[in-house]
Each structure stands twice: as structure tokens, then as C-alpha cells.
Enzyme design. Structure first.
Site, short mmCIF file in Angstrom:
data_model
loop_
_atom_site.label_atom_id
_atom_site.label_comp_id
_atom_site.label_asym_id
_atom_site.label_seq_id
_atom_site.Cartn_x
_atom_site.Cartn_y
_atom_site.Cartn_z
N ARG A 152 -0.13 -4.16 -6.73
CA ARG A 152 -1.37 -4.72 -6.19
C ARG A 152 -2.54 -3.96 -6.78
NH1 ARG A 152 -4.99 -7.57 -4.81
NH2 ARG A 152 -5.49 -8.36 -2.72
N CYS A 205 -4.87 -9.68 -13.65
CA CYS A 205 -5.29 -10.52 -14.77
C CYS A 205 -6.72 -10.99 -14.60
CB CYS A 205 -4.35 -11.72 -14.93
SG CYS A 205 -4.04 -12.63 -13.40
N CYS A 227 -1.16 -9.72 -7.60
CA CYS A 227 -1.82 -8.40 -7.66
C CYS A 227 -3.26 -8.53 -8.12
CB CYS A 227 -1.05 -7.44 -8.56
SG CYS A 227 -1.27 -7.69 -10.33
N CYS A 264 4.42 -14.52 -10.29
CA CYS A 264 3.19 -13.80 -9.91
C CYS A 264 3.37 -13.10 -8.56
CB CYS A 264 2.04 -14.78 -9.84
SG CYS A 264 0.51 -14.06 -9.28
N SER A 277 0.87 -1.16 0.00
CA SER A 277 0.00 0.00 0.00
C SER A 277 0.91 1.22 0.00
CB SER A 277 -0.87 -0.04 1.25
OG SER A 277 -1.73 1.07 1.27
N THR A 302 -6.91 1.82 4.37
CA THR A 302 -6.52 1.12 5.59
C THR A 302 -7.48 1.42 6.74
OG1 THR A 302 -4.23 1.28 4.87
CG2 THR A 302 -4.60 0.68 7.16
N CYS A 327 0.06 -7.14 -16.90
CA CYS A 327 0.68 -7.86 -15.79
C CYS A 327 1.99 -7.16 -15.41
CB CYS A 327 0.98 -9.31 -16.15
SG CYS A 327 1.92 -10.13 -14.84
#
Lengths: 248, 549
Positions: free
Chosen positions: B304, B524, B521, B518, B54, B340, B494
Site C-alpha cells: 500500500r 501507479c 496500492c 491489482c 499497515s 492510525t 507495481c
């Protein structure tokens, strides 16, 4: 027979380590820490000895700050019976660790000590050998197979030329190589049970060991960056380039 | 085969802000009332915080409610925001600083802290464990367990030690069913179980489709003389404006001479040539950004997806036996670009609703519809209501007009209407040959980098020999449809280089999935125009290992 397994808390193998800006050490703030992979193999071997009825008790031991209790719990979750934490906030070098382990070996009347051949942070490959010398025990290092029978450990060692088989009178020290076994996963119920297993704590002072470092670190640096390669158009060019580099 | 089972009062999926807040609040109440609760948290990351990524600027409102003495307890919120700067990047060279009165109040950060949410979660996990919560990192919730009556009865952890064919290896360990009176799903944005629940229980009935952004972030260490702890930069415009895409950047000066810099690309972009990764890399060459990065060193990288649809897209958060919380539902406040405190609040509210149910001796499994009322009465609803038009205004009217509307609504007067954005992000792509292709500059290795060296810095690791966790519903779609129409956009959206279209050596193409790269995130799963890719969990402990992210 009691089996003692030494485990070390190290930076996780998947982490790309980075030197601190002041070059004093590698930056470990909030990076993932794990049990040294060779120590995991040592724990697995000890548990297999217990499962086959050869070992009566498996004790995991670690020396260092309070956080290494996490790795002891991991050992307990894999199947060790109890743990000993030798508390010390000092930088512990192999000789100090070997001396600490020697005390534990004496106190606990250990029949077999299994250690990783080296830790992936220091890469020293010294502690097992030093312990064997201090304790006056025979050693089988780089083990890829261990068989215990008739009071003897038959250890297959991975040596430069191939494999070497040696017989050791127990009590003995064995250090593990990568091919000795493939460690199991800790199951969720075993992780829960491990929280209730005993972890004894003792300090380096209480064991009467002087852990002061014998070596000092002057500076830590990144390895030099690899120079970028270049593309050549033909074999002739390649041979010329290799000659210029002095390779041919 | 009957799987091994364990029973708890509450099972929580995901050790992020929402799940850990639920756990802490429940245990606080239980300890106060002298009751015993068994709460189990499973986390797919190898440790708590490993998969948390984040910005982040944290508004401490929810934390104040959960742990009023958080400072004393050592919560890792040590850098207060000292200065807010907002920019509009006109092109690769020029930028305009926007004065504070011209920016939405929701973008002002006085009283907030620059922090690593990963470290906040590590701290929250410590508090939770001290309160008696059992946390199991490295265990992925793989499947939902349903009761005979259709209620959610718990989850099943994934099998460990399967080979790429799905056959058990020597160290195989079967997963377990973790059953609970109530299960909390707090997997973060586009959780794969959350997605299943939304579909199964029609939780999104009558709400707008969820909207997403892809956040790509780097952590840098910069020379001391350039570092101003507490300085916060936000901005929008170039480089995304080149392709008429939207999004925004952030650059925060945290402690230890470190800064975080990132770009959020709205995933409703229409030009399939867009590569959010390359947009971010070229953005760092803008003088406004490069003046801080030059002479610095990149330490970490991650990406992310974020759920930013807000209140208009928020699904029903309860169902029989379960609650869907935080970004798994979509509680992020996009006008503040903060999720958050809202995720934590959704967890605190959930605990308040759950606790009386748990001590009432029932068997659980109810649909706790009263959550909706408690939610409505909370400040969480107030702030999401206030910002409900924010994203839709930007999507509908663009950065300038939409942005102006947002200034008016956030600072002056609340509009009596609600804007809706009903096109799902995956349906926004236009055919590649109708769009301007984009020539991204080659990375220079100083400010900008290629994907492999970036993924390297995310510490991503997956056990090599395991089944591929990125599933294609139809294996032909990438080459038969996505490639000819959209030039297979997975190659570009990606951020970890998982998807490649390669020559098979005989003049034909093949679609390759490098699942070991990977970074979890979920882009896809969101952006594939055919909705043909399903993200599932790999073996527990796999994925990135983010420190301080």
C-alpha cells in the site's frame, strides 16, 4: 408452497487457506467468511420461484455459531422472507445438519427444500441426500434446471455422461449445481431492509437432535508441494525423460 | 437515466480508521443528545479490513479519546511494545545498532502496541454498528455527486455486473446515488475521489506536493524459540542505499508466533531500475532479518502507498459539503511512521465540527472552514508541526545528515525554519540509461519469492469479466515515451505485477495491464512519470482480502 433454503457459512472462495501450526484445523482467524457459493445459487433459485408466483414464502436456514446470522442476513438481502438460525457451537457434520433440517422441514410444512450440492469447505456432498432419506422425500441432486408444474418438480441433473431429467413428487429435495443460475447482487436498500426481517433462533437441543460428531479429525495437513518441473531441449530428450519416469 | 437515490445525514467513503472514527464519534454525540442521525459508510473491500494494510505500531492516544474503555470492549491491541531496536544496514551483511539517544524520540515506542490495523478496523466497525451506523462493505464509491451550486452532494456507487466492454451482464445492478448533507472522504492514501476533490477545489493551493512511500509487507509465522512478542526493529540503509534511494524497514514481533516484516521505499527515487518489490525480497536475506525468518513460513503479503508529506503537504481539508480526512488528505506523522492515531484524530475532530451543523436543521453543504481552527488547536497539529521537517530533511540531505538533523529536532530543539520539498515524486525519475542498472538476485523460495506467488497470498480477486479499472489517459505513452526513456518503470514499481511489456510475437512490443492482480496500492497513479495512469475503483468487493494485516 413454502421453500426452505439451507445456507452455510464458509471461508470465502478467494481466501488461500492455511493449516494451523498445531495441525488441528484450517486457520480461520479474521479471514473473510461468506455464504457457500452453491447455497447462493440455491437462494437465487428459490427467489426466482417466488418471483414467478410458484413459491409463497422463502425461508433461509443455517446451523452453527452466532456468526452465521451474517449469511442469513445475506440471504434475506437477496430476497428471502425470513430466516431460522439453529444455534450450535459444536462441530456440525452432515448427518447432524440433515437431522436438524429434517426437524425444520417437518415443523414448517415445507414443499421444496433447496440446498447447495456441497459446501466448499468440507466438500462432503452429503447433507441434501441424507435429508431426503430422513424426510422420506424424493431428491434431485446436481440440478442445472428446475421446473415446477402440477405438483411436480422436473429437475435436470448434471451427471457424468451428460444431462438426466427426472420428475419428483413434491415435497422434494433439490441440490444445486453451478450452472443452475447466476446469483444476483444484493442491492443496498435490500441489505438495509434485510436488517429488519425476522430471524428466529432455536438451539439444536430444543429441536431434540443429538449433534455429536460421528467422525473425528486426526490431523490436517497441507497438500504436498508440487515438485518443480524441468526443461528439456528436444522431443527426443522429452521421450527419454518420460520413459525414465515410467510414463511411456 | 435517473439513478436510484438514498439520503443520509452523513455518507462516509472508506471504512478505515478516519472514517470509522468520524462515524463512532458522531453517533456517540447523537446518542448522548438524544438526536437521530443517519450515517452510511461505504467500503470497497469485500468486508471491513479487507483492504487495510499497515505495519503497524499503534499509539493509543486517539483511541483513548474515542473509547476510553477500549480494553474492556476487546479492542485488538494486545501486544505492547517491549523493546525498540534501530539499525543502520551498511551492506548485505553488516549492520550497526544505533543507540537510543542517537535516534529521534519520535521513533521510541514505549506505551504503543503492535497490532493489525485491519483487525482494529473490524473492531471499530462493530462498535460503529452497535452505535447505529450503517456499514456497507462491497460497495465502491465510484463517482462524486455534485449539487447544482457546485457543492459535494454525495457519491455514486459503482455499477455491478458490467462486462469488459462496459455492457450490462445478466446480473447487472445499477449503482445508486447516496446523497448526504455532508460527505466524508476517508479513502486512505491517494484516494481516487480525494484526488479529484483536491484538483476541483484547489485544496492544495500553496502547499508542497504530497510525498509518498510504497510499503510492502509480509506476515510470517516463525519458530517459537525465535519469537519475542513486543520486540520492534526499525532500520534504514541497505539495500535501498545501493541505488541512492531512501526508505526504511520494519520488523515487529506480534502474538501467535507471528512477525510482520516490511520495507517502505520512498517514491521519490530517481533510478528507474529500482524495483521496491525486489528490494524488499533481497532485504530479507540480510542476517539481521533472516535470523528471524529462517525456518518460518510466509502467511500473507500486501502492499500500500502511504502519504508522508505531513503538514507541509497537507491540503485544505474542507470544501462545500465535504471533508477530506486521514491519509486521503495526508495526516500521517512520518517522523513516527504512524498514521492510525492521526487519521482517527482527524475523524474525531471532524465529528466535533459536524455534529452541531447536523442538528441545526440546515441542509448541509457548507464549507466547514472552522475545522481548520479546531485542527490547529489540537495535538494532531502540534505533532505534525513538530515533525514537519522530517521527510524533507531526509529527501534533501539523505539518511545520514538528514537523519542527524531529525535527531536534533525531535529530541533537543525545534528549528525556527521549515524545510520544503517541492519536487513531486513522479518528476524525480532520471532516464534509465543515466542510471546504474540493478541485478536483483533470483528469489530462493524460502526467504524471497516471485511476484505471482506473493499476490496469491494477498487473496486478491476481481470479478473476471469487467472493465479495466486502470485507465491510461493516452494509450501510447507506455511504449512511446516511458519505455524508451525509463524502461517503463511500471513493470518494477507495481508490487503486484499488473504492468508488463511483452513481445507481441512479431518483433514489436505491447503494454499489458493485468488489472485482476491489482492490490489497490495506488503506486501507479503516483509514480508514473507521465502521470498517465489513473487508478479508478473496480467493481465493489474486488481487490485483496487481507486477514490480520
Amino acid at each position: 408452497m413454502k421453500v426452505l433454503v439451507a445456507v452455510k457459512r464458509v471461508v470465502d472462495a478467494s481466501v488461500q487457506v492455511r493449516v494451523k501450526a498445531d495441525k488441528t484445523a484450517v486457520d480461520l482467524a479474521n479471514v473473510k467468511m461468506s455464504m457457500n457459493p452453491f447455497c447462493e445459487i440455491a437462494v437465487e433459485e428459490a427467489i426466482r420461484l417466488k418471483e414467478s408466483g410458484i413459491a409463497e414464502e422463502v425461508i433461509v436456514v443455517s446451523a452453527g455459531e452466532d456468526a452465521c446470522q451474517e449469511q442469513l442476513r445475506a440471504g434475506l438481502a437477496l430476497g428471502a422472507d425470513r430466516a431460522i438460525h439453529i444455534q450450535s457451537d459444536a462441530e456440525l457434520q452432515p448427518l447432524a445438519v440433515a437431522k436438524l433440517l429434517h426437524k425444520v422441514v417437518d415443523q414448517e410444512n415445507i414443499g421444496l427444500v433447496i440446498l447447495g450440492k456441497q459446501s466448499i469447505d468440507g466438500d462432503n456432498n452429503q447433507t441434501g441426500q441424507m435429508l431426503a432419506a430422513l424426510a422420506g422425500m424424493p431428491q434431485g441432486t446436481f440440478a442445472s434446471n428446475v421446473v415446477i408444474e402440477n405438483g411436480e418438480a422436473v429437475v435436470t441433473r448434471e451427471v457424468d455422461g451428460g444431462l438426466q431429467q427426472i420428475g419428483l413428487k413434491l415435497p422434494a429435495v433439490v441440490t444445486t449445481d453451478l450452472r443452475l443460475n447466476e446469483p444476483r447482487y444484493a442491492s443496498l436498500p435490500n441489505i438495509m431492509k434485510a436488517k429488519r426481517k425476522p430471524v428466529a433462533q432455536i438451539t439444536a437441543e430444543e429441536l431434540g437432535v443429538d449433534v455429536a460428531p460421528r467422525l473425528s479429525t486426526l490431523e490436517v495437513n497441507d497438500p504436498p508441494a508440487r515438485a518443480s518441473g524441468k526443461r528439456v531441449g528436444s522431443v527426443v530428450e522429452l521421450i527419454d525423460a518420460l520413459k525414465v519416469e515410467g510414463v511411456l | 437515466m435517473q439513478r436510484e437515490q438514498m439520503e443520509f445525514d452523513v455518507v462516509i467513503v472508506g471504512a478505515g480508521p478516519a472514517g470509522l472514527s468520524t462515524a463512532c464519534r458522531l453517533m456517540q454525540q447523537a446518542n448522548e443528545a438524544g438526536k437521530e442521525l443517519s450515517i452510511c459508510v461505504v467500503e470497497k473491500g469485500a468486508e471491513v479490513g479487507a483492504h487495510i494494510l499497515s505495519g503497524a505500531i499503534i499509539e493509543p492516544r486517539a483511541l483513548n479519546e474515542l473509547f476510553p474503555n477500549w480494553e474492556e470492549l476487546g479492542a485488538p491491541l494486545s501486544v505492547p511494545v517491549t523493546e525498540d531496536q534501530i539499525y543502520f544496514l551498511r551492506d548485505s551483511e553488516k549492520s550497526i545498532k544505533v543507540s537510543n539517544i542517537m535516534t529521534p524520540k519520535s521513533m521510541h515506542n514505549h506505551g504503543n502496541y503492535i497490532a493489525s490495523v485491519g483487525n482494529l478496523c473490524r473492531w471499530l466497525a462493530e462498535q460503529a454498528e452497535n452505535l447505529g451506523v450503517e456499514i456497507f462493505p462491497g460497495f465502491a464509491a465510484d463517482r462524486i455527486v455534485y449539487g447544482e451550486d457546485g457543492r459535494v452532494a454525495g457519491i455514486s456507487t459503482g455499477d455491478m455486473g458490467l462486462d469488459s466492454e462496459g455492457k450490462p451482464k445478466a446480473n447487472y445492478m445499477a449503482g445508486m446515488d447516496l446523497l448526504a448533507k455532508y460527505t466524508i472522504f476517508s479513502e486512505g492514501c491517494r484516494g481516487h475521489l480525494g484526488k479529484e476533490l483536491i484538483a476541483k477545489f484547489d485544496l492544495d493551493d500553496g502547499v508542497d506536493p504530497q510525498h509518498y512511500g510504497l510499503g510492502i509487507k509480509e506476515l510470517w509465522e516463525i519458530p517459537n524459540e525465535l519469537h519475542q512478542p513486543g520486540l520492534v526493529l526499525h532500520g534504514t540503509g541497505w539495500p535501498l542505499s545501493d541505488s541512492a534511494s531512501t526508505g526504511g524497514f520494519f520488523l515487529y514481533h506480534t502474538d501467535n508466533n507471528q512477525i510482520v516484516v516490511g520495507l517502505i521505499t520512498d517514491l521519490n527515487y530517481s533510478n528507474p531500475h529500482v524495483s521496491p518489490y525486489d528490494e524488499f525480497q533481497r532485504m530479507k536475506h540480510h542476517p539481521l532479518i533472516s535470523k528471524y525468518l529462517s525456518g518460518g513460513k510466509r502467511i500473507s503479503y500486501g502492499a500500500r502507498a502511504i502519504a508522508k508529506g505531513g503538514l507541509n503537504s497537507l491540503p485544505k481539508m474542507t470544501m462545500p459539503g465535504a471533508l477530506l480526512l486521514g491519509c486521503d488528505a495526508g495526516t500521517l506523522n512520518f517522523s513516527k511512521i504512524k498514521g492510525t492515531h492521526t487519521a482517527m484524530k482527524s475523524g474525531i475532530l471532524a465529528a466535533d465540527v459536524l455534529f452541531p451543523e447536523l442538528i441545526s436543521q440546515g441542509n448541509g453543504g457548507l464549507d466547514l472552514v472552522q475545522y481548520k481552527e479546531v485542527f490547529k488547536q489540537s495535538w494532531l497539529h502540534d505533532e505534525l508541526f513538530k515533525s514537519r521537517n522530517f521527510g524533507a530533511a531526509l529527501h534533501k540531505y539523505g539518511t545520514l545528515v538528514g537523519g542527524a538533523l531529525n535527531v536534533i529536532e525531535q529530541n533537543i530543539v525545534s528549528f525556527p525554519f521549515t524545510l520544503h520539498d517541492t519536487a513531486p515524486d513522479y518528476a524525480c525519475l532520471k532516464p534509465a540509461d543515466e542510471c546504474k542498472s540493478i541485478n536483483y538476485p533470483k528469489p530462493d523460495g524460502l526467504l524471497s519469492f516471485d511476484k505471482p506467488s506473493s499476490v496469491f497470498l494477498s487473496n486478491t480477486y476481481h470479478e473476471e469479466d469487467q472493465p479495466c479499472h486502470l485507465k491510461l489517459k493516452d494509450g501510447d505513452v507506455p511504449l512511446s515515451n516511458n519505455l524508451p526513456v525509463f524502461n517503463e518503470p511500471a513493470q518494477r514499481y507495481c508490487p503486484a505485477g499488473v504492468y508488463e511489456v511483452l513481445d507481441d510475437g512479431n518483433g514489436a512490443k505491447r503494454f499489458q495491464i493485468n488489472s485482476q492482480n491489482c492490490v489497490h496500492c495506488k503506486t501507479c497513479d503516483i509514480k508514473d512519470p507521465a502521470q498517465n495512469i489513473t487508478w479508478t475503483v473496480p467493481e465493489g468487493a474486488g481487490g485483496p482480502s487481507y486477514p490480520n494485516m
